[in-house]
Motif scaffolding. Structure first.
Motif, PDB file in Angstrom:
ATOM      1  N   ARG A   1       0.837  -1.201   0.000  1.00  0.00           N
ATOM      2  CA  ARG A   1       0.000   0.000   0.000  1.00  0.00           C
ATOM      3  C   ARG A   1       0.875   1.254   0.000  1.00  0.00           C
ATOM      4  N   PRO A   2       0.386   2.320  -0.671  1.00  0.00           N
ATOM      5  CA  PRO A   2       1.105   3.593  -0.557  1.00  0.00           C
ATOM      6  C   PRO A   2       1.065   4.084   0.890  1.00  0.00           C
ATOM      7  N   VAL A   3       2.190   4.583   1.373  1.00  0.00           N
ATOM      8  CA  VAL A   3       2.311   5.041   2.754  1.00  0.00           C
ATOM      9  C   VAL A   3       2.484   6.558   2.761  1.00  0.00           C
ATOM     10  N   PHE A   4       1.733   7.221   3.628  1.00  0.00           N
ATOM     11  CA  PHE A   4       1.825   8.665   3.826  1.00  0.00           C
ATOM     12  C   PHE A   4       2.509   8.892   5.160  1.00  0.00           C
ATOM     13  N   GLU A   5       3.421   9.859   5.224  1.00  0.00           N
ATOM     14  CA  GLU A   5       4.146  10.135   6.463  1.00  0.00           C
ATOM     15  C   GLU A   5       3.976  11.582   6.891  1.00  0.00           C
ATOM     16  N   MET A   6       4.015  11.783   8.211  1.00  0.00           N
ATOM     17  CA  MET A   6       3.877  13.109   8.779  1.00  0.00           C
ATOM     18  C   MET A   6       4.601  13.116  10.127  1.00  0.00           C
ATOM     19  N   ALA A   7       5.344  14.182  10.406  1.00  0.00           N
ATOM     20  CA  ALA A   7       6.112  14.278  11.648  1.00  0.00           C
ATOM     21  C   ALA A   7       5.303  14.965  12.744  1.00  0.00           C
ATOM     22  N   PHE A   8       5.532  14.534  13.992  1.00  0.00           N
ATOM     23  CA  PHE A   8       4.909  15.126  15.169  1.00  0.00           C
ATOM     24  C   PHE A   8       5.969  15.339  16.240  1.00  0.00           C
ATOM     25  N   GLU A   9       5.803  16.417  16.994  1.00  0.00           N
ATOM     26  CA  GLU A   9       6.668  16.683  18.141  1.00  0.00           C
ATOM     27  C   GLU A   9       5.782  16.964  19.352  1.00  0.00           C
ATOM     28  N   ALA A  10       6.088  16.319  20.464  1.00  0.00           N
ATOM     29  CA  ALA A  10       5.290  16.452  21.675  1.00  0.00           C
ATOM     30  C   ALA A  10       5.508  17.812  22.320  1.00  0.00           C
ATOM     31  N   THR A  11       4.418  18.556  22.500  1.00  0.00           N
ATOM     32  CA  THR A  11       4.471  19.852  23.174  1.00  0.00           C
ATOM     33  C   THR A  11       4.086  19.671  24.639  1.00  0.00           C
ATOM     34  N   ASP A  12       4.345  20.693  25.436  1.00  0.00           N
ATOM     35  CA  ASP A  12       4.000  20.625  26.857  1.00  0.00           C
ATOM     36  C   ASP A  12       2.509  20.364  27.066  1.00  0.00           C
ATOM     37  N   ALA A  13       1.669  20.893  26.172  1.00  0.00           N
ATOM     38  CA  ALA A  13       0.217  20.723  26.306  1.00  0.00           C
ATOM     39  C   ALA A  13      -0.215  19.266  26.135  1.00  0.00           C
ATOM     40  N   GLU A  14       0.609  18.449  25.509  1.00  0.00           N
ATOM     41  CA  GLU A  14       0.259  17.047  25.257  1.00  0.00           C
ATOM     42  C   GLU A  14       0.806  16.095  26.308  1.00  0.00           C
ATOM     43  N   ILE A  15       1.542  16.615  27.268  1.00  0.00           N
ATOM     44  CA  ILE A  15       2.187  15.790  28.285  1.00  0.00           C
ATOM     45  C   ILE A  15       1.261  15.653  29.502  1.00  0.00           C
ATOM     46  N   ASP A  16       1.116  14.429  29.979  1.00  0.00           N
ATOM     47  CA  ASP A  16       0.237  14.173  31.134  1.00  0.00           C
ATOM     48  C   ASP A  16       1.031  14.174  32.440  1.00  0.00           C
ATOM     49  N   GLU A  17       0.346  13.844  33.523  1.00  0.00           N
ATOM     50  CA  GLU A  17       0.976  13.869  34.842  1.00  0.00           C
ATOM     51  C   GLU A  17       2.080  12.830  35.014  1.00  0.00           C
ATOM     52  N   LEU A  18       2.163  11.874  34.120  1.00  0.00           N
ATOM     53  CA  LEU A  18       3.235  10.876  34.174  1.00  0.00           C
ATOM     54  C   LEU A  18       4.461  11.295  33.355  1.00  0.00           C
ATOM     55  N   GLY A  19       4.346  12.459  32.694  1.00  0.00           N
ATOM     56  CA  GLY A  19       5.495  12.986  31.962  1.00  0.00           C
ATOM     57  C   GLY A  19       5.621  12.487  30.539  1.00  0.00           C
ATOM     58  N   HIS A  20       4.537  11.947  29.985  1.00  0.00           N
ATOM     59  CA  HIS A  20       4.595  11.515  28.581  1.00  0.00           C
ATOM     60  C   HIS A  20       3.333  11.902  27.843  1.00  0.00           C
ATOM     61  N   VAL A  21       3.347  11.711  26.523  1.00  0.00           N
ATOM     62  CA  VAL A  21       2.212  12.104  25.694  1.00  0.00           C
ATOM     63  C   VAL A  21       0.962  11.382  26.171  1.00  0.00           C
ATOM     64  N   ASN A  22      -0.097  12.155  26.389  1.00  0.00           N
ATOM     65  CA  ASN A  22      -1.379  11.659  26.856  1.00  0.00           C
ATOM     66  C   ASN A  22      -2.064  10.837  25.761  1.00  0.00           C
ATOM     67  N   ASN A  23      -2.849   9.855  26.160  1.00  0.00           N
ATOM     68  CA  ASN A  23      -3.569   9.012  25.205  1.00  0.00           C
ATOM     69  C   ASN A  23      -4.442   9.821  24.258  1.00  0.00           C
ATOM     70  N   ALA A  24      -5.091  10.864  24.770  1.00  0.00           N
ATOM     71  CA  ALA A  24      -5.954  11.692  23.923  1.00  0.00           C
ATOM     72  C   ALA A  24      -5.149  12.382  22.817  1.00  0.00           C
ATOM     73  N   ALA A  25      -3.908  12.742  23.107  1.00  0.00           N
ATOM     74  CA  ALA A  25      -3.058  13.364  22.085  1.00  0.00           C
ATOM     75  C   ALA A  25      -2.742  12.369  20.969  1.00  0.00           C
ATOM     76  N   TRP A  26      -2.461  11.119  21.338  1.00  0.00           N
ATOM     77  CA  TRP A  26      -2.199  10.099  20.313  1.00  0.00           C
ATOM     78  C   TRP A  26      -3.413   9.922  19.410  1.00  0.00           C
ATOM     79  N   VAL A  27      -4.613   9.916  19.986  1.00  0.00           N
ATOM     80  CA  VAL A  27      -5.837   9.773  19.190  1.00  0.00           C
ATOM     81  C   VAL A  27      -5.983  10.965  18.238  1.00  0.00           C
ATOM     82  N   ARG A  28      -5.705  12.169  18.740  1.00  0.00           N
ATOM     83  CA  ARG A  28      -5.784  13.354  17.882  1.00  0.00           C
ATOM     84  C   ARG A  28      -4.761  13.266  16.755  1.00  0.00           C
TER      85      ARG A  28
END
Length: 133
Positions: free
Chosen positions: A5-32
């Motif tokens: 299949r053709p693959v499409f790529e896009m880069a993401f960088e974790a911002t402070d707004a996406e970090i949860d109380e455990l210090g990593h990207v929140n599940n809701a951010a991954w869904v977004r």
């Protein structure tokens, strides 16, 4: 990943707004991010007429969280569609890969195509299928 299949790529960088109380990207951010890369792929692969006529909605998400991503962490999202559509539905796969090629998150999401004019699900035309398979 499906090499057929053709693959499409896009880069993401974790911002402070996406970090949860455990210090990593929140599940809701991954869904977004899943939605963001899927939408970008649609807009990049479809014709302007198709984009104006149809919109996609999520019917189902399956997400495997494999590795945490901290503040400022970077991943590349790779997305592709699965088999031929069933009526109005397509399965889309997304894999977020970090440094060293290690996967952080994998998802399989079922999307339904909606005809904007009627607001109802629409059978996916062959012309759209061909652009993504």
């Amino acid at each position: 990943m499906s090499a057929a299949r053709p693959v499409f790529e896009m880069a993401f960088e974790a911002t402070d707004a996406e970090i949860d109380e455990l210090g990593h990207v929140n599940n809701a951010a991954w869904v977004r991010w899943v939605q963001d890369v899927a939408t970008a792929h649609w807009r990049a692969g479809a014709t302007p007429e198709q984009v104006a006529a149809y919109v996609w909605v999520v019917v189902r998400h399956e997400i495997d969280y494999l590795r945490a991503l901290g503040p400022g962490g970077r991943v590349t999202a790779r997305t592709w569609v699965g088999d031929a559509p069933t009526g109005a539905r397509f399965d889309r796969f997304v894999e977020f890969v970090g440094e060293g090629g290690k996967p952080h998150v994998r998802s399989r999401t079922t999307w339904a195509m909606i005809d904007i004019a009627s607001g109802r699900p629409a059978r996916i035309p062959q012309a759209i299928t061909e652009r993504f398979l």
